[in-house]
Design an enzyme around this catalytic site. Structure first.
Site, mmCIF file in Angstrom:
data_model
loop_
_atom_site.group_PDB
_atom_site.id
_atom_site.type_symbol
_atom_site.label_atom_id
_atom_site.label_comp_id
_atom_site.label_asym_id
_atom_site.label_seq_id
_atom_site.Cartn_x
_atom_site.Cartn_y
_atom_site.Cartn_z
ATOM 1 N NE ARG A 40 -4.219 -1.736 1.743
ATOM 2 C CZ ARG A 40 -5.130 -2.161 2.595
ATOM 3 N NH1 ARG A 40 -5.013 -1.904 3.881
ATOM 4 N NH2 ARG A 40 -6.174 -2.830 2.153
ATOM 5 C CE LYS A 201 -20.485 -13.417 5.939
ATOM 6 N NZ LYS A 201 -20.526 -12.879 7.240
ATOM 7 N N GLY A 354 -10.339 -8.410 -1.296
ATOM 8 C CA GLY A 354 -9.039 -8.629 -0.681
ATOM 9 C C GLY A 354 -8.534 -10.047 -0.850
ATOM 10 N N GLY A 377 -13.623 -3.577 0.391
ATOM 11 C CA GLY A 377 -14.971 -3.047 0.649
ATOM 12 C C GLY A 377 -15.336 -1.947 -0.324
HETATM 13 P P1 ADP Z 1 -12.974 -11.387 -1.269
HETATM 14 O O1 ADP Z 1 -12.160 -10.900 -0.099
HETATM 15 O O2 ADP Z 1 -12.140 -11.675 -2.466
HETATM 16 O O3 ADP Z 1 -14.137 -10.482 -1.552
HETATM 17 P P2 ADP Z 1 -14.537 -13.091 0.428
HETATM 18 O O4 ADP Z 1 -14.001 -12.400 1.635
HETATM 19 O O5 ADP Z 1 -15.958 -12.844 0.067
HETATM 20 O O6 ADP Z 1 -13.606 -12.795 -0.840
HETATM 21 O O7 ADP Z 1 -14.399 -14.660 0.601
HETATM 22 C C1 ADP Z 1 -13.150 -15.265 0.822
HETATM 23 C C2 ADP Z 1 -13.281 -16.479 1.671
HETATM 24 O O8 ADP Z 1 -14.248 -17.379 1.171
HETATM 25 C C3 ADP Z 1 -11.982 -17.251 1.715
HETATM 26 O O9 ADP Z 1 -11.449 -17.184 3.015
HETATM 27 C C4 ADP Z 1 -12.381 -18.678 1.335
HETATM 28 O O10 ADP Z 1 -11.757 -19.663 2.139
HETATM 29 C C5 ADP Z 1 -13.880 -18.678 1.560
HETATM 30 N N1 ADP Z 1 -14.548 -19.706 0.760
HETATM 31 C C6 ADP Z 1 -14.513 -19.890 -0.570
HETATM 32 N N2 ADP Z 1 -15.209 -20.977 -0.936
HETATM 33 C C7 ADP Z 1 -15.715 -21.528 0.189
HETATM 34 C C8 ADP Z 1 -16.494 -22.677 0.481
HETATM 35 N N3 ADP Z 1 -16.913 -23.490 -0.481
HETATM 36 N N4 ADP Z 1 -16.817 -22.925 1.770
HETATM 37 C C9 ADP Z 1 -16.385 -22.096 2.747
HETATM 38 N N5 ADP Z 1 -15.634 -20.997 2.548
HETATM 39 C C10 ADP Z 1 -15.307 -20.698 1.282
HETATM 40 MG MG MG Z 2 -12.478 -11.005 2.038
#
Ligand code: ADP
Ligand code: MG
Length: 398
Positions: A40, A201, A354, A377
């Site tokens: 960063r 989620k 992230g 975010g």
């Molecule tokens: P980003 O930060 O890229 O927006 P998220 O924070 O929404 O992504 O999600 C990332 C998390 O989702 C990771 O820690 C990953 O382990 C989890 N994840 C991905 N697929 C699954 C799954 N099938 N079951 C449980 N957790 C999952």
């Molecule tokens: Mg995340």
């Protein structure tokens, strides 16, 4: 949302004092406090160098961690200042406070080509409260406000939005790049546009799913969030992660996609295991018929292939959320396959989020993406089509 904001290149900064809001919220070692990833700070260098080279005096500021309005020595900006000194090759003057006598004295005597760094903005509760008096005190040290803190533009804090009430306000180069790439996805993407969503989620990404459905030609849904969709369609998902309270929303989105003629691709096969552990046995099962002892932890090979085919036929890809629990090699294959497929096309490729961004970096593929967003975010809220206070507050181009 169409932004047409002034940037540092649209104004004359020479001889001016510039309050520069950066996102220096760097990860640090829990025990030693050492900066573990300088990314960063490095990302802010082009704007800092531009300002210094064009005769500005720079008053840089940021928050670090979550001091919650209390002075915490372990969250001092001093280590960031030392890193900046090293990277810039000129001494960065480090203030011992934010708007107090130390900051004021340094700011008053700062001359063109010099840079100083304020203490952690969040040592003051007024920062997150967007207190107008605090914002005015910050602003009073400078002639111009420049913001490069994309990771914070979805927050209306004193240093991200409040100060713009009192100063001419423009974006730095990093923020401008984010606005351009993310803005083009929403306003004028090269078609076909494929959106890939994953992560744990659905509820984190409600607004993004809905808004991207209106822009994209295809939506690929993987990761944990896919199971809420699969269950909403009557599938058996075993112990896979699921948000029962989002099933109506999932059905609504499937209906919306159909109405708009956008194809939603859900996993057809899934890598499943009895528990989430590094060396657990796994098997590939149908995504809508997962035995009740098992949980789905990655997309299967058939799904990977289907997703990669869609990606290969796209001209723009926007990706947010990993396809599986990529933190464990056994469940990283789907995320890796998708990342490679994107890297192998010459389409415009944007990664937000992230964890997705760190997956791409871990795979060593970051150079083969068009743009990796620096704000998790913030990039989500941008893609939701929300008006972001830290961008909205900037001066429009004439
Ligand atoms: P980003 O930060 O890229 O927006 P998220 O924070 O929404 O992504 O999600 C990332 C998390 O989702 C990771 O820690 C990953 O382990 C989890 N994840 C991905 N697929 C699954 C799954 N099938 N079951 C449980 N957790 C999952
Ligand atoms: Mg995340």
């Amino acid at each position: 949302m169409h932004y047409n904001k002034k940037t540092v290149e649209d104004i004359d900064v020479s001889g001016k004092k510039v309050l520069l809001r950066c996102d220096f919220n760097v990860p640090r070692d829990k025990y030693t406090g050492r900066i573990t990833d300088p990314g960063r700070v490095i990302a802010a260098l082009p704007t800092i160098r531009y300002l210094l080279d064009h005769g500005a005096a720079v008053i840089a500021c940021s928050h670090l961690g979550r001091p919650k309005g209390v002075w915490k020595p372990e969250l001092s900006m001093a280590p960031v200042g030392e890193l900046l000194t090293k990277e810039l090759g000129i001494p960065v003057k480090i203030a011992r406070d934010v708007v107090g006598p130390s900051a004021r004295m340094l700011a008053d005597t700062l001359i063109p080509g010099e840079i100083m760094l304020l203490e952690n903005l969040r040592f003051h509760p007024e920062e997150e409260a967007n207190d107008p008096l605090f914002a005015r005190e910050l602003a009073s040290m400078a002639d111009i406000f420049v913001t490069d803190a994309f990771g914070c533009v979805h927050r209306a804090h004193a240093s991200t939005a409040g100060v713009a009430e009192y100063l001419p306000s423009v974006s730095g180069m990093l923020l401008n790049t984010e606005i351009r790439y993310l803005g083009d996805i929403l306003d004028k993407p090269q078609k076909p546009l494929t959106a890939i969503l994953g992560g744990s989620k659905v509820s984190d990404k409600l607004g993004v799913i809905s808004n991207l459905l209106e822009k994209a030609d295809a939506l690929l849904i993987g990761g944990g969030m896919a199971f809420t969709f699969i269950k909403a369609q009557g599938g058996r998902i075993g112990r896979s992660i699921c948000e029962s309270d989002q099933m109506d929303y999932a059905r609504e989105m499937l209906a919306k996609a159909e109405r708009l003629g956008v194809k939603i691709y859900l996993p057809t096969d899934t890598v499943a295991a009895t528990e989430l552990a590094p060396n657990v046995d796994s098997s590939v099962v149908p995504s809508d018929d997962i035995y009740e002892d098992l949980m789905g932890l990655d997309i299967g090979p058939e799904t990977s292939k289907a997703f990669c085919d869609v990606i290969a036929a796209s001209r723009t890809v926007v990706w947010n959320g990993p396809m599986g629990v990529f933190e464990y090699p056994a469940f990283a294959k789907g995320t890796l396959a998708v990342a490679k497929a994107i890297a192998d096309t010459d389409c415009v490729s944007i990664v937000g989020g992230g964890d997705s961004a760190s997956a791409v970096r871990e795979f060593g593929l970051e150079d083969r993406f068009t743009h990796i967003s620096t704000g998790g975010g913030a990039s989500l809220e941008f893609l939701e089509g929300k008006d972001l206070p830290g961008i909205a507050c900037l001066d429009d181009k004439e």
